[in-house]
Every structure is written in structure tokens, then in C-alpha cells.
Design an enzyme around this catalytic site. Structure first.
Site, PDB file in Angstrom:
ATOM      1  CG  ASP A   1      -2.012  -1.047   1.124  1.00  0.00           C
ATOM      2  OD1 ASP A   1      -2.162  -1.632   0.034  1.00  0.00           O
ATOM      3  OD2 ASP A   1      -2.725  -1.266   2.124  1.00  0.00           O
TER       4      ASP A   1
ATOM      5  CG  ASP B   1      -1.718   3.940   3.312  1.00  0.00           C
ATOM      6  OD1 ASP B   1      -1.252   2.801   3.181  1.00  0.00           O
ATOM      7  OD2 ASP B   1      -2.936   4.170   3.466  1.00  0.00           O
TER       8      ASP B   1
ATOM      9  CD1 TRP C   1     -10.442  -0.503   2.410  1.00  0.00           C
ATOM     10  CD2 TRP C   1     -11.985  -1.724   3.473  1.00  0.00           C
ATOM     11  NE1 TRP C   1      -9.885  -0.949   3.583  1.00  0.00           N
ATOM     12  CE2 TRP C   1     -10.808  -1.701   4.260  1.00  0.00           C
ATOM     13  CE3 TRP C   1     -13.084  -2.442   3.953  1.00  0.00           C
ATOM     14  CZ2 TRP C   1     -10.699  -2.340   5.493  1.00  0.00           C
ATOM     15  CZ3 TRP C   1     -12.980  -3.090   5.181  1.00  0.00           C
ATOM     16  CH2 TRP C   1     -11.800  -3.021   5.936  1.00  0.00           C
TER      17      TRP C   1
ATOM     18  CD  GLU D   1      -7.930  -6.291  -0.847  1.00  0.00           C
ATOM     19  OE1 GLU D   1      -9.112  -6.086  -0.518  1.00  0.00           O
ATOM     20  OE2 GLU D   1      -6.969  -5.742  -0.273  1.00  0.00           O
ATOM     21  CG  ASP D   2      -6.697  -8.046   3.051  1.00  0.00           C
ATOM     22  OD1 ASP D   2      -7.904  -8.298   2.861  1.00  0.00           O
ATOM     23  OD2 ASP D   2      -6.322  -7.235   3.919  1.00  0.00           O
TER      24      ASP D   2
ATOM     25  CG  MET E   1      -1.641   3.486   7.199  1.00  0.00           C
ATOM     26  SD  MET E   1      -3.163   2.595   7.474  1.00  0.00           S
ATOM     27  CE  MET E   1      -4.261   3.971   7.550  1.00  0.00           C
TER      28      MET E   1
ATOM     29  CG  HIS F   1      -5.659   7.782   4.180  1.00  0.00           C
ATOM     30  ND1 HIS F   1      -6.687   7.147   3.529  1.00  0.00           N
ATOM     31  CD2 HIS F   1      -4.783   6.807   4.529  1.00  0.00           C
ATOM     32  CE1 HIS F   1      -6.439   5.845   3.472  1.00  0.00           C
ATOM     33  NE2 HIS F   1      -5.300   5.603   4.082  1.00  0.00           N
TER      34      HIS F   1
ATOM     35  NE  ARG G   1     -14.166   3.418   4.086  1.00  0.00           N
ATOM     36  CZ  ARG G   1     -13.445   2.363   4.470  1.00  0.00           C
ATOM     37  NH1 ARG G   1     -12.573   1.830   3.646  1.00  0.00           N
ATOM     38  NH2 ARG G   1     -13.579   1.860   5.665  1.00  0.00           N
TER      39      ARG G   1
HETATM   40  C1  BGC Z   1     -10.941  -6.913   5.727  1.00  0.00           C
HETATM   41  C2  BGC Z   1      -9.531  -6.816   5.213  1.00  0.00           C
HETATM   42  C3  BGC Z   1      -8.802  -5.749   5.988  1.00  0.00           C
HETATM   43  C4  BGC Z   1      -8.867  -6.044   7.470  1.00  0.00           C
HETATM   44  C5  BGC Z   1      -8.154  -5.026   8.317  1.00  0.00           C
HETATM   45  C6  BGC Z   1     -10.932  -7.165   7.213  1.00  0.00           C
HETATM   46  O1  BGC Z   1     -12.251  -7.193   7.712  1.00  0.00           O
HETATM   47  O2  BGC Z   1     -11.634  -7.972   5.065  1.00  0.00           O
HETATM   48  O3  BGC Z   1      -9.527  -6.533   3.845  1.00  0.00           O
HETATM   49  O4  BGC Z   1      -7.457  -5.678   5.576  1.00  0.00           O
HETATM   50  O5  BGC Z   1     -10.204  -6.126   7.876  1.00  0.00           O
HETATM   51  O6  BGC Z   1      -8.655  -3.750   8.153  1.00  0.00           O
END
Ligand code: BGC
Length: 361
Positions: free
Chosen positions: A212, A214, A274, A277-278, A304, A307, A309
């Protein structure tokens, strides 16, 4: 008795002579050692100075070394300059742990940063944000991929802090900022896939860092390279009180070798907005029997930039359902189904900016 006095006197006389002789000897030895130690110290300073100049290739003051600027340099006569670039065949591999690392770093975001200054501070970074050590062969070729849209201020800080760190880590690296064109909803994971594909068109990178814009590491021992297992690099973020929010967390900054990336068919292309995906990437890794490697909480600290959203990056309401089905979808949706259009490619002083049209949901 006169005879006895004479004997005593001559004994005293001889003892005194011996003492004077010993004193003289002592002083001579001390002087010799003192002069030799001066020589050694001088040679050491000279050595250090030339070693630093040669092996870091860094400007005298990196962001982390602000206070060093004020120290007066030791006056020494210049050494004959080494040849600028050694023939590649002469170079040895860089060591497993770079000797240039300094450990914990001060990271703050309250001062203005200009790209001109970052460029001046990092004269060895080449067009497009490319660098490789000049005095050894890097162990890994690393592409840094940053998904991006309208975060120029953050990018400046990222470049300001990361270029000196990555150089000290002795990496052969390139920085790729993947800029989502237009105002459609943001798609982080698809941009990461694009970064992987585009970076490989330029160089045979073997390791990919997904970061990312930031997030800034607070310790340069947290090496931005690949490991035998996929690596999570943003281990303890200030945003989460310097802890992992949950054990499976794989967001922020991570690294994967090409082999690891291909094993999971890259990243999902259909997470718009948002979140999630991770977690999908984590599911992919664990379904292929891989585990997550991490630095310690101390070395893995990072900051971080605060900021609001971003517009067009609202939480994705479909994320929970998608994460629940990663195993069924992952081999159909990923790097093998990636499609996008490159709108513009710019080789800038400190990074390569690739603007892409990734479509819409
Ligand atoms: C989200 C992730 C995010 C994490 C921390 C989770 O609920 O699915 O994408 O990185 O929260 O913010």
C-alpha cells in the site's frame, strides 16, 4: 664502619642507576606504542571513510541520518578513486544480511517532502525507480508494486523513506506504481496482478512486493525480499496498536516469489471496493499448503499515513460471500484471467507509473 659504608653507598648507587634505566626504558616503550596507536587510528578512520563511500553509494544524509549532517568530517587526504563500476564478473554476491542496515528508524509525516529532494538524496536510483548495488550482486531481483489512485502526497513519503531503505538492503529493485485510470470503483488486487504482469515485461524479477502507498516500515531489518514462504511485511502497524488485527491478516505489505504467486494463480480480479481481497489471498495460500512468514513484532513495526477513506473505495458488501468461496473460484479467477488496457506508461526519476484501465464491476 668505613668499609661497610662504602659497600652500602656503591649498592645504593647501582640501584639508583638501575631505577633510572628502567624509567627510561618504560618511557621509550610508552612513546613507541603511543605513536603506533596514532597510526592505526588514522588508518582506521581512512578505511571507514572509504568503505562507507564505496559500499553504500548513498548520499551523506539519508532521511534516517538527519543528525549525522552536523558532524564535522574528519580531514583526511583523498584515497585514489576506485574504478566507478566493477566488471560484473568481478563482483561477489551480496551477503545474506546487508552490513548497511541501521535498525529502528524514525518515521514521521509532518514535514514537507519534495520529489526533487528525494531525487537529490538518492543519486544512485536510475530512471523508472531502478537500483542495483554497485559493489556486489544482489541476492534477489525485486519488483515493488503499489496500487494507486490520487495519493501523490503519500507516494512522496513512500519514495522518501523507502528508496534509502531498499538501497541499504542491497536489493536489485524497481518501483512500479499502478495507477487506476478513471473514477470507477477501486480494485486493489487487480492492480497488483497488473503490476506483476507489467514488471515482468521489463526485467526478470523473481520476487514481488505488494505494498500500500501509505505504509512505511520503521526498521530496515524488515527486508523487502522473498522468503521460502509468502511473507507478510506489515506485521505491527501503528493503526492496530502495533499488533496483528488477526492471525490470518495478510493486508498492507506482503511479498511472494514468482513461484508462490503462480501456485495460487495470482490474486482475485473481482474484489471491487474496500476489503476482503487480502483475506482471499490468504485463503489461496493456505489452500495450497503454504504458511505465512513474518518478522518479529519489533522488526515488523510500521507506520500508516492517516487519511480519510478514498472516494470510490467504499467497503465491498460482497466480500464475505467471496471469501467463503475462494477455493472454488481461485483457479478460474486470477493471473490466468487477467485483462486490462495500459493507458500510459511513464518512466519517472524515482518510479515507473503505469496508468491502466481495469474496467468496472
Ligand atoms: C478486511 C480486510 C482488511 C482487514 C483489516 C478485514 O475485515 O476484510 O480486507 O485488511 O479487515 O482492516
Amino acid at each position: 664502619m668505613p668499609g661497610e659504608t662504602a659497600v652500602n653507598f656503591s649498592l645504593l648507587h647501582r640501584t639508583c642507576k638501575l631505577v633510572v634505566l628502567l624509567c627510561f626504558l618504560h618511557i621509550s616503550v610508552t612513546v613507541v606504542f603511543y605513536v603506533r596507536s596514532l597510526d592505526l587510528r588514522f588508518a582506521f578512520v581512512q578505511n571507514q571513510q572509504s568503505h562507507n563511500n564505496r559500499s553504500t553509494g548513498l548520499p551523506p544524509s539519508t532521511p534516517e541520518h538527519k543528525d549525522v549532517k552536523d558532524v564535522k568530517p574528519v580531514e583526511i587526504s583523498p584515497e585514489p578513486k576506485p574504478p566507478e563500476v566493477k566488471a560484473a564478473a568481478d563482483l561477489q554476491q551480496c551477503p545474506e544480511t546487508s552490513p548497511l542496515l541501521v535498525g529502528p528508524l524514525r518515521v514521521e509525516f509532518n514535514m514537507p517532502v519534495s520529489l526533487e529532494k528525494v531525487k537529490k538524496d538518492n543519486p544512485q536510483v536510475e530512471m523508472g525507480g531502478r537500483f542495483r548495488p554497485s559493489d556486489c550482486v544482489a541476492l534477489q531481483k525485486v519488483a515493488l508494486i503499489i496500487p494507486f489512485r490520487k495519493r501523490d502526497e503519500h507516494l512522496k513519503y513512500w519514495l522518501y523513506y523507502l528508496h534509502p531503505i531498499l538501497q541499504r538492503q542491497q536489493l536489485d529493485y524497481g518501483v512500479y506504481v499502478i495507477n487506476q485510470d478513471g473514477d470507477e470503483i477501486f480494485n486493489r488486487a487487480k492492480l497488483l496482478n497488473v503490476g506483476y504482469a507489467e514488471a515482468l515485461k521489463e526485467y526478470d524479477y523473481g520476487c514481488f512486493i505488494f505494498s500500500d502507498v501509505d505504509l512505511i516500515p520503521m526498521d530496515d531489518r524488515n527486508t523487502y525480499r522473498c522468503f521460502s514462504q509468502p511473507r507478510h511485511l506489515s506485521v505491527s502497524m501503528d493503526k492496530f496498536g502495533f499488533r496483528l488485527p488477526y492471525n490470518q491478516y495478510f493486508g498492507g505489505v506482503s511479498s511472494m516469489s514468482q513461484e508462490q504467486f503462480l501456485k495460487i494463480n495470482g490474486f482475485p480480479n473481482n474484489y471491487w471496493g474496500w476489503g476482503g481481497e487480502d483475506d482471499d489471498i490468504y485463503n489461496r495460500l493456505s489452500s495450497k499448503g503454504m504458511s505465512i512468514s513474518r518478522a518479529t513484532g519489533e522488526v515488523g513495526k510500521c507506520r500508516m499515513i492517516r487519511h480519510n477513506r478514498d472516494k470510490q473505495n467504499e467497503p465491498n458488501p460482497q466480500r464475505f460471500d467471496r471469501i467463503a468461496h475462494t477455493r472454488q473460484t481461485m483457479m478460474k479467477d486470477g493471473i490466468n484471467s487477467l485483462s486490462y488496457k495500459v493507458v500510459r506508461k511513464e518512466k519517472l526519476d524515482l518510479y515507473t507509473m503505469i496508468t491502466v484501465d481495469v474496467g468496472k464491476p
